[in-house]
Design an enzyme around this catalytic site. Structure first.
Site, PDB file in Angstrom:
ATOM      1  N   GLY A  67       0.791  -1.227   0.000  1.00 20.18           N
ATOM      2  CA  GLY A  67       0.000   0.000   0.000  1.00 20.18           C
ATOM      3  C   GLY A  67       0.823   1.276   0.000  1.00 20.18           C
ATOM      4  O   GLY A  67       0.286   2.364  -0.200  1.00 20.18           O
ATOM      5  N   CYS A 124     -28.179  -9.020 -16.002  1.00 20.41           N
ATOM      6  CA  CYS A 124     -27.634  -8.743 -17.330  1.00 20.41           C
ATOM      7  C   CYS A 124     -28.643  -9.196 -18.384  1.00 20.41           C
ATOM      8  O   CYS A 124     -29.126 -10.330 -18.348  1.00 20.41           O
ATOM      9  CB  CYS A 124     -26.303  -9.467 -17.509  1.00 20.41           C
ATOM     10  SG  CYS A 124     -25.675  -9.369 -19.202  1.00 20.41           S
TER      11      CYS A 124
END
Lengths: 371, 294, 270
Positions: B40, B249
């Site tokens: 990070g 979808c």
């Protein structure tokens, strides 16, 4: 089905073909040669070399041709090409004191040793469109050189002493920074972290966008961090580039480049430990980019405000602001990436906005229902 | 076999393998190792000019270029799709400069370079997901100065990041950040996951794949090693939630994927279809449908 | 330097000072800055620093607040978190930690001390969030509480300070500082630039809060009226140096140094 931006390979191929057609323009008009661009659009070539950070007038002419005259795009092409070149080493510092000077002026001094040499300048022309240039010009017959009087300057012979040297003799101006032999940072190899040292700042300014630099330098003249500048000396001409090959151990000249160098003289009030004196701002640009060199020198000086303990606050004094936004290739790239598809983020925002709108409507109708 | 799937082939002459010179690749790999060692944390690197504009994925491209080898299989997506113009351009760049095999299959790829999405198909060990990052600094809009944000990271002073979440809840009654949602990596560094929809954030947490992030214009690299915790910022009483309306979808029937909203004809009819085109196509194939690209 | 016993706030008389400044010097040249400043601040005490503009008061406060680095001198502080520390030698991590938990700094210009585009609640909550508070409801409750303690309308919690009046901004800035219950508050002309009636109300509020929270404060001002209302003790500065110090009543009623006499003579009795 409507395929939106998902055009794919064929669309890209077609775009490239259209671009080539546009670049060429009307095929009935003769095509530009690189020599024509280099010789007749010299300042465009110089600017592309500055911002492209590569001294090569022929390639700069090619880049301009390929970019259809777009200076930012041309600089971008040069930068990418530069990145593929092997590095042989670092040249010795340019000795601009030994420049074969073609133009040299000072605003601070009325006259100076070696004189003012105007050279090729548009400074004192009236900016009227010259319709005579609509038609090809006959070259001037040989032998009709302009009168070689002082001030109009064809190339000066011999060395010209630096204008600011005479201030130094009285110790009225700070000494130029001494070469301590320490390695010079290279912003293309080591990412500059802030605060950036002066060498990194100058490198960034040298490849920075001329328009951005001029705008910021202008702001510093209009009260946003005034540095009270005088043009100490502008000199333009050719200087030798030297390199010390490891196997030789001494410097050899590898060529000549044309540069514009500008030093400003700026007021400085002094403080408890330092007597009032003049300070310097420095600009150096490839070719005859003297506007760029001047803007660079003003900004170099305004970015020294912190070092000199001056009051801060103007954009031109803020090194993160100036240096992070000066590069037009980075700036253009990021700005223009807005043209790339963002429909995933946009879709996420759209759904969020719908939810926020529903919540807002509910909140708005709730008190009414309660009444 | 589509245009995305291309066998390994000859390279464009005159340039080094994968464009970058080997010294630059080594530098980037060294910086990536550092990034992996400090999950990070943003590692500065001297980003090079690439033949695409900075801001168009040059960070991700440099990461991929410094890692890719002849045995790799590359997938490139933009907005989840293999067929968007920028994905096509980047894929072709590597096909030409590295001669590698390219694919649209998430499963088959060894390196996946992405802009704005994490594929729906779960990643597995050994895979590398390379993110193109426009703005790496999660504290940038609270503190414009790099010198200050580096200090804030060093001292793990992340109060101001919570201020912006607080403001969203105060204003909208909920955390109103739909993409580029900040995360804590390994409970130490605050990180921008790049502008993926927050829908994708949970896929980063303890991912078996190596996640690499390249910000070329801003000259930063960072990484999330496999199986590292990635926690989306939230308040104890306002937990991170993905709030999307229940939809499916229209092409493959998926209810678990991120959907694009597409205007399907000139009458303005809208359909919803998977943003991950490969995932959608696979599902259509599995149902014996003739595949329609979203 | 030892402190005369009479200068202790009578009710407290603790054996340990909160802050002890010795030989603090910050020289900006040309007579600007402060030189060789020494004083002691006791728990619960409000110390006023007065002088004309250019006397070096703000430089002194900037050094204590970490906005300027002194050329010489030390300042020993009795920290709740870290025990006795010398503040100029602290690591940046510790200094910043103290600055957001045990210290507060109230700027004359509230815009310097506030995030102008962040709501009042966000402004008050920031230090709590920086100290690890992660519960929205509790942030909200404590912000509401502190707005009310500073007599700000709790309904304004979601408005940004850009929509507040000068006096409200100043109270918001104080609430933002006090929410972590600091031990030491540094204030630079906290009532400067406010209307007289607004000033009086703010001073009343401050007096109540400081006493109630057992705070210590260093208050820089050119206004002796403010000193009379708030301060236990006062230092008079001129040309970067302390020229007189003593109990507030003493200095205001019977100034010894000619400069103090001029200052006192120049104000009307309250």
């Amino acid at each position: 089905m409507y395929v939106a931006v998902k055009g794919g390979e064929r669309a890209i191929r077609n775009a490239h073909r259209r671009l080539a057609e546009r670049r060429r323009g009307d095929p009935a008009v003769p095509e530009l040669s690189l020599e024509q661009i280099r010789e007749q659009l010299g300042l465009a070539v110089d600017r592309a070399m500055c911002e492209g950070a590569l001294y090569d007038p022929r390639l700069a002419a090619l880049a301009l041709k390929q970019a259809r005259g777009d200076s930012v795009e041309a600089a971008f092409l040069l930068r990418v090409f530069r990145n593929t070149l092997p590095r042989f080493g670092y040249s010795e510092p340019l000795d601009t004191g030994a420049m074969a000077v073609e133009r040299r002026v000072s605003g601070a001094f009325k006259d100076l040793p070696g004189g003012q040499l105007l050279g090729a300048t548009a400074d004192y022309t009236h900016r009227l469109l010259d319709f005579a240039l609509e038609e090809p010009q006959q070259p001037a017959p040989p032998g009709e050189e302009p009168e070689a009087e002082a001030g109009s300057g064809s190339e000066a012979t011999g060395l010209l002493p630096r204008a600011l040297a005479q201030l130094g003799e009285e110790a009225l101006i700070e000494a130029p920074p001494a070469d301590e032999g320490a390695p010079v940072p290279d912003i293309t190899r080591d990412p500059p972290l802030f605060p950036a040292e002066r060498a990194q700042r100058l490198q960034t300014l040298a490849r920075g966008d001329e328009g951005f630099l001029v705008g910021l330098a202008y702001s510093s003249q209009r009260g946003y961090g005034n540095t009270h500048p005088f043009v100490g000396e502008l000199r333009q001409g050719r200087v030798a580039v030297e390199l010390v090959p490891e196997e030789l151990g001494f410097a050899v000249e590898i060529g000549e480049i044309e540069v514009s160098e500008l030093e400003t003289v700026n007021q400085f009030t002094g403080d408890a430990e330092h007597a009032p004196c003049f300070t310097r701002g420095y600009g150096l640009a490839f070719g005859r980019s003297e506007r760029k060199a001047l803007a660079m020198a003003l900004l170099d000086r305004s970015l020294r405000a912190e070092e000199l303990g001056e009051e801060l606050g103007a954009p031109a004094q803020d090194q993160e602001f100036v240096l992070e936004h000066a590069d037009n290739i980075l700036a253009t790239g990021f700005m223009e990436h807005l043209k790339l598809p963002h429909h995933v983020d946009f879709q996420a925002e759209r759904e969020l906005l719908r939810a926020l709108r529903r919540a807002w409507e509910e909140r708005r109708s709730a008190p009414e229902a309660a009444e | 076999m589509t245009a995305m799937d291309r066998a390994a082939g000859p390279r464009r002459p005159g340039y080094n393998y994968a464009f970058l010179d080997e010294a630059t690749k080594r530098e980037i790999r060294r910086k990536l190792l550092k990034a992996v060692a400090i999950p990070g944390h943003q590692v500065p690197f001297s980003s090079r000019e690439m033949p695409m504009p900075p801001g168009w994925g040059t960070g991700g491209i440099q990461v991929t270029a410094s890692l890719i080898g002849p045995s790799d299989v590359l997938k490139v997506i933009d907005q989840g799709s293999d067929d968007t113009t920028n994905a096509v351009s980047i894929r072709r760049f590597f096909a030409e400069t590295a001669g590698v095999e390219t694919t649209s299959s998430t499963r088959r790829a060894s390196i996946i370079q992405t802009r704005h999405r994490v594929p729906e198909t779960p990643l597995s060990e050994g895979q590398i997901l390379v993110f193109q990052v426009p703005l790496p600094e999660p504290l940038r809009f609270l503190e414009p100065r790099e010198s200050e944000t580096r200090k804030l990271h060093a001292l793990a002073e992340y109060g101001s990041a919570y201020v912006s979440l607080y403001e969203q809840v105060a204003r909208h009654g909920r955390i109103a950040q739909s993409y580029d949602y900040p995360v804590m990596v390994g409970a130490r560094y605050l990180m921008r996951p790049s502008p993926i929809p927050s829908f994708d954030n949970p896929k980063l947490d303890r991912s078996p794949a190596l996640l690499l992030f390249g910000a070329g214009r801003e000259r930063r690299l960072y990484a999330v090693p496999p199986y590292t915790s990635v926690e989306s910022l939230s308040f104890e009483d306002r937990p991170f939630r993905i709030e999307l309306p229940p939809r499916r979808c229209d092409l493959c029937g998926a209810t678990d994927s991120f959907l694009d909203e597409i205007v399907a004809d000139d009458a303005g009819t809208r359909i919803f279809a998977c943003s991950d085109s490969e995932y959608c196509g696979e599902r259509q194939r599995a149902q014996g449908l003739s595949v329609v690209a979203p | 330097m030892t402190l005369p016993a009479t200068s202790l706030p009578t009710a407290l008389a603790p054996e340990q000072p909160l802050l002890q400044v010795r030989g603090l010097t910050k020289d900006y040249g040309a007579g600007r800055g402060c030189r060789d400043i020494s004083f002691t601040l006791w728990p619960g005490e409000i110390l006023g620093i007065v002088g004309e503009s250019g006397a070096g008061k703000s430089t002194l406060l900037d050094c204590l607040g970490g906005f300027a680095v002194p050329d010489a001198g030390r300042a020993d502080y009795a920290s709740r978190l870290f025990g006795p520390v010398e503040i100029f030698g602290l690591s940046e991590a510790r200094r910043r930690r103290l600055a957001r938990s045990e210290w507060g700094f109230v700027h004359q210009d509230a815009r310097r001390g506030l995030r102008m585009s962040v709501s009042a609640g966000g402004n008050v909550g920031e230090r709590l969030m920086a100290e690890g508070e992660r519960h929205y409801g509790s942030l909200r409750a404590r912000a509401t509480d502190w707005l009310q303690r500073l007599e700000l309308d709790a309904d304004r919690i979601d408005d940004p300070p850009s929509q507040f009046s000068g006096g409200m901004r100043q109270r918001l800035q104080i609430a933002r500082n006090l929410v972590t219950e600091p031990r030491l508050l540094l204030m630079d002309e906290p009532t400067g630039g406010l209307d007289l009636s607004v000033q009086a109300r703010l001073l009343d509020l401050l007096r109540g809060l400081v006493r109630g929270l057992d705070l210590s404060a260093v208050l820089v001002t050119h206004d002796l009226g403010v000193v009379r209302l708030l301060c236990d003790r006062v230092l008079v500065m001129e040309g970067g140096r302390i020229v007189e110090e003593g109990l507030t009543d003493q200095v205001l009623e019977d100034p010894q140094h000619p400069h103090s006499q001029r200052l006192v003579a120049s104000i009307l009795p309250v």
